[in-house]
Design a protein around this motif. Sequence first.
Motif, short mmCIF file in Angstrom:
data_model
loop_
_atom_site.label_atom_id
_atom_site.label_comp_id
_atom_site.label_asym_id
_atom_site.label_seq_id
_atom_site.Cartn_x
_atom_site.Cartn_y
_atom_site.Cartn_z
N ALA A 259 0.84 -1.20 0.00
CA ALA A 259 0.00 0.00 0.00
C ALA A 259 0.87 1.24 0.00
N CYS A 260 0.32 2.32 -0.55
CA CYS A 260 0.91 3.64 -0.39
C CYS A 260 0.41 4.26 0.91
N VAL A 261 1.24 5.10 1.50
CA VAL A 261 0.80 5.83 2.69
C VAL A 261 -0.30 6.82 2.30
N PRO A 262 -1.07 7.29 3.27
CA PRO A 262 -2.12 8.28 2.95
C PRO A 262 -1.52 9.48 2.22
N ASP A 263 -2.28 10.00 1.26
CA ASP A 263 -1.90 11.17 0.45
C ASP A 263 -0.86 10.86 -0.62
N GLU A 264 -0.39 9.62 -0.70
CA GLU A 264 0.60 9.26 -1.73
C GLU A 264 -0.11 8.68 -2.94
N GLN A 265 0.00 9.36 -4.08
CA GLN A 265 -0.69 8.94 -5.29
C GLN A 265 0.19 8.14 -6.24
N HIS A 266 1.49 8.10 -6.02
CA HIS A 266 2.41 7.42 -6.93
C HIS A 266 2.55 5.95 -6.53
N SER A 267 1.92 5.08 -7.27
CA SER A 267 1.88 3.67 -6.90
C SER A 267 2.58 2.75 -7.89
N LEU A 268 3.14 3.26 -8.97
CA LEU A 268 3.72 2.39 -10.00
C LEU A 268 4.79 1.44 -9.46
N PRO A 269 5.72 1.89 -8.60
CA PRO A 269 6.74 0.95 -8.13
C PRO A 269 6.16 -0.24 -7.37
N ILE A 270 5.13 -0.03 -6.52
CA ILE A 270 4.60 -1.20 -5.82
C ILE A 270 3.65 -2.00 -6.72
N GLU A 271 3.13 -1.39 -7.79
CA GLU A 271 2.41 -2.19 -8.78
C GLU A 271 3.37 -3.16 -9.45
N ALA A 272 4.58 -2.68 -9.76
CA ALA A 272 5.59 -3.58 -10.34
C ALA A 272 5.98 -4.66 -9.33
N LEU A 273 6.13 -4.28 -8.06
CA LEU A 273 6.46 -5.27 -7.04
C LEU A 273 5.36 -6.31 -6.90
N ALA A 274 4.10 -5.87 -6.92
CA ALA A 274 2.98 -6.82 -6.82
C ALA A 274 3.01 -7.81 -7.97
N ALA A 275 3.29 -7.33 -9.19
CA ALA A 275 3.35 -8.23 -10.33
C ALA A 275 4.52 -9.20 -10.20
N ALA A 276 5.67 -8.71 -9.71
CA ALA A 276 6.84 -9.59 -9.56
C ALA A 276 6.58 -10.66 -8.51
N LEU A 277 5.92 -10.29 -7.41
CA LEU A 277 5.58 -11.29 -6.40
C LEU A 277 4.58 -12.31 -6.95
N GLY A 278 3.62 -11.81 -7.75
CA GLY A 278 2.66 -12.72 -8.37
C GLY A 278 3.32 -13.71 -9.30
N GLU A 279 4.35 -13.26 -10.03
CA GLU A 279 5.08 -14.18 -10.90
C GLU A 279 5.71 -15.33 -10.11
N ARG A 280 6.04 -15.07 -8.86
CA ARG A 280 6.64 -16.11 -8.01
C ARG A 280 5.60 -16.93 -7.26
N GLY A 281 4.34 -16.65 -7.51
CA GLY A 281 3.29 -17.40 -6.85
C GLY A 281 3.08 -17.04 -5.40
N LEU A 282 3.57 -15.86 -4.95
CA LEU A 282 3.41 -15.43 -3.58
C LEU A 282 2.09 -14.69 -3.42
N PRO A 283 1.34 -14.95 -2.36
CA PRO A 283 0.05 -14.27 -2.17
C PRO A 283 0.25 -12.80 -1.86
N VAL A 284 -0.51 -11.95 -2.52
CA VAL A 284 -0.37 -10.49 -2.41
C VAL A 284 -1.74 -9.88 -2.19
N ARG A 285 -1.79 -8.85 -1.34
CA ARG A 285 -2.96 -7.99 -1.23
C ARG A 285 -2.51 -6.58 -1.58
N MET A 286 -2.96 -6.08 -2.72
CA MET A 286 -2.53 -4.79 -3.23
C MET A 286 -3.63 -3.76 -2.99
#
Length: 346
Positions: free
Chosen positions: A211-238
């Motif tokens: 998650a981004c902290v409150p008031d933080e609108q820039h989420s692309l880096p953790i979107e990439a991280l979520a996808a990378a974790l998903g590629e490894r089959g790790l459970p993610v809550r984005m």
Amino acid sequence: MQPPPQPPTRPGSPPGRPAVALSTGAVARHLGVSPNTLRSWERRYAIGPARREGGRHRRWTPQDIARLELMCRLTAQGVPPAEAARAALNAAPAAPAASSAAGPVMPGGPGPLRLGEVRPECRGLARAAVRLDAPSVAELLDTALAEHGLVTAWEEIIAPTLHAVGRTWASAGERYVEVEHLLSWHVSAAVHRIRPAPAAPHPAAPPVLLACVPDEQHSLPIEALAAALGERGLPVRMFGAALPAQALLDAVRRTGPRAVVLWSQTRATADAALARSVAGIEWGLRGARGHPALLLAGPGWGAGAPQPRAERLFGLRSGLEVIAALAADAAPSTGAGRAGPAAYGS
């Protein structure tokens, strides 16, 4: 990591323009257009290569590329493609549109998008974004992800381009914000098209909460991280951008995550009190209580020591390894002793 060697140039030729004949794919990467776009231009406007090798194989000479560069520059300035092609074909070969290693001409003015020493794919993506050529941006992103994988494509192609666009936008008011928005939207869409691997054999394994902290609108880096974790089959809550503090705390209590990644892009959004609250959440019986590993990501957290019971992530590749180790119980949940520069995705 050093960038790959660039094609040689002839003495006196404009910097950044290859001096050897190139294939259609190489020219497409150089210009930031798709190969299909080049073929369409050749078919519609007769702006094609001067020669072919081996029958149907196109080989684009420096003069051919100069004409295409002029056409790209004109279309970026709003000239219709047909008129831009005519102007490029009628231009004197000795006076082609100048190309700079610093990058393409920005729309509305001569200011370049400065990239420095980067891969050719990065320059092509930047040129396509500057032209607001959405189909080419999408195709170039998909190609980079397919050929290099998510982590390498992010670190060596996508992130440098995003940074260059962001720097240009920040230094020029809002003149080029449309370039940043278009590129960001397509990066997000491309990352979301990555299909996760099948779930691990233990579906009840605690997830990783992003998650981004409150008031933080820039989420692309953790979107990439979520996808990378998903590629490894790790459970993610984005949870994405600007998750309210109470909602974050409730989500941690409800899911009992193995780790919580909090992204902050700027000092103005970093919330140390919230980080302490997340790190302090515990569950289970007294004497055997568990708590999430708190992972602070993004330049907003500064360069100082991390929060107690927290760890700093400092890159997509290394951050992915830290989380994978936590998920496998190969690292302590406190993450002590692994602090590093706060430059993850920045």
